[in-house]
Write a protein that holds these residues in place. Sequence first.
Motif, PDB file in Angstrom:
ATOM      1  N   SER A  89      43.747 -22.390  88.929  1.00  0.00           N
ATOM      2  CA  SER A  89      44.116 -21.224  88.118  1.00  0.00           C
ATOM      3  C   SER A  89      44.676 -20.095  88.973  1.00  0.00           C
ATOM      4  O   SER A  89      45.713 -19.507  88.645  1.00  0.00           O
ATOM      5  CB  SER A  89      42.883 -20.735  87.356  1.00  0.00           C
ATOM      6  OG  SER A  89      43.123 -19.499  86.749  1.00  0.00           O
ATOM      7  N   ARG A  90      44.017 -19.786  90.074  1.00  0.00           N
ATOM      8  CA  ARG A  90      44.448 -18.686  90.937  1.00  0.00           C
ATOM      9  C   ARG A  90      45.727 -19.009  91.701  1.00  0.00           C
ATOM     10  O   ARG A  90      46.562 -18.145  91.906  1.00  0.00           O
ATOM     11  CB  ARG A  90      43.351 -18.328  91.935  1.00  0.00           C
ATOM     12  CG  ARG A  90      42.125 -17.715  91.316  1.00  0.00           C
ATOM     13  CD  ARG A  90      42.330 -16.224  91.012  1.00  0.00           C
ATOM     14  NE  ARG A  90      41.095 -15.582  90.722  1.00  0.00           N
ATOM     15  CZ  ARG A  90      40.260 -15.062  91.630  1.00  0.00           C
ATOM     16  NH1 ARG A  90      40.543 -15.125  92.909  1.00  0.00           N
ATOM     17  NH2 ARG A  90      39.144 -14.497  91.247  1.00  0.00           N
ATOM     18  N   GLY A 108      48.013 -21.093  90.693  1.00  0.00           N
ATOM     19  CA  GLY A 108      49.093 -21.230  89.723  1.00  0.00           C
ATOM     20  C   GLY A 108      50.084 -22.317  90.119  1.00  0.00           C
ATOM     21  O   GLY A 108      49.707 -23.397  90.562  1.00  0.00           O
TER      22      GLY A 108
END
Length: 101
Positions: free
Chosen positions: A31-32, A34
């Motif tokens: 998630s971080r 991306g």
Amino acid sequence: MIKYSVLYPNIKNGTFDHAYYRDVHLPLIKSRMGAFCHSYAIDKLPENAPADAPFIAACHIYCNSMEDFEQGMKDNAADFVADVANFTNIEPVKMIFEVVV
């Protein structure tokens, strides 16, 4: 493509929460990071593996380039490291590979 591998040695009194690793830690990284993280894989030692197996778990983060890896980690690495205490007390071995095939 590069592969950043984090391997967790099979040590005496080592603890490792595979569910947390699978459900929280690696999704946090994806998630971080991306789009800088192409994909990831998690390895878990099977229940019937020899007791002296050298590692109990590993993850492999795939990025299209070293530059993508560095960009994805740049503002996030400290948070990723801080989260490690939530799933293990094992000091991992980290390696970066160029993916050939």
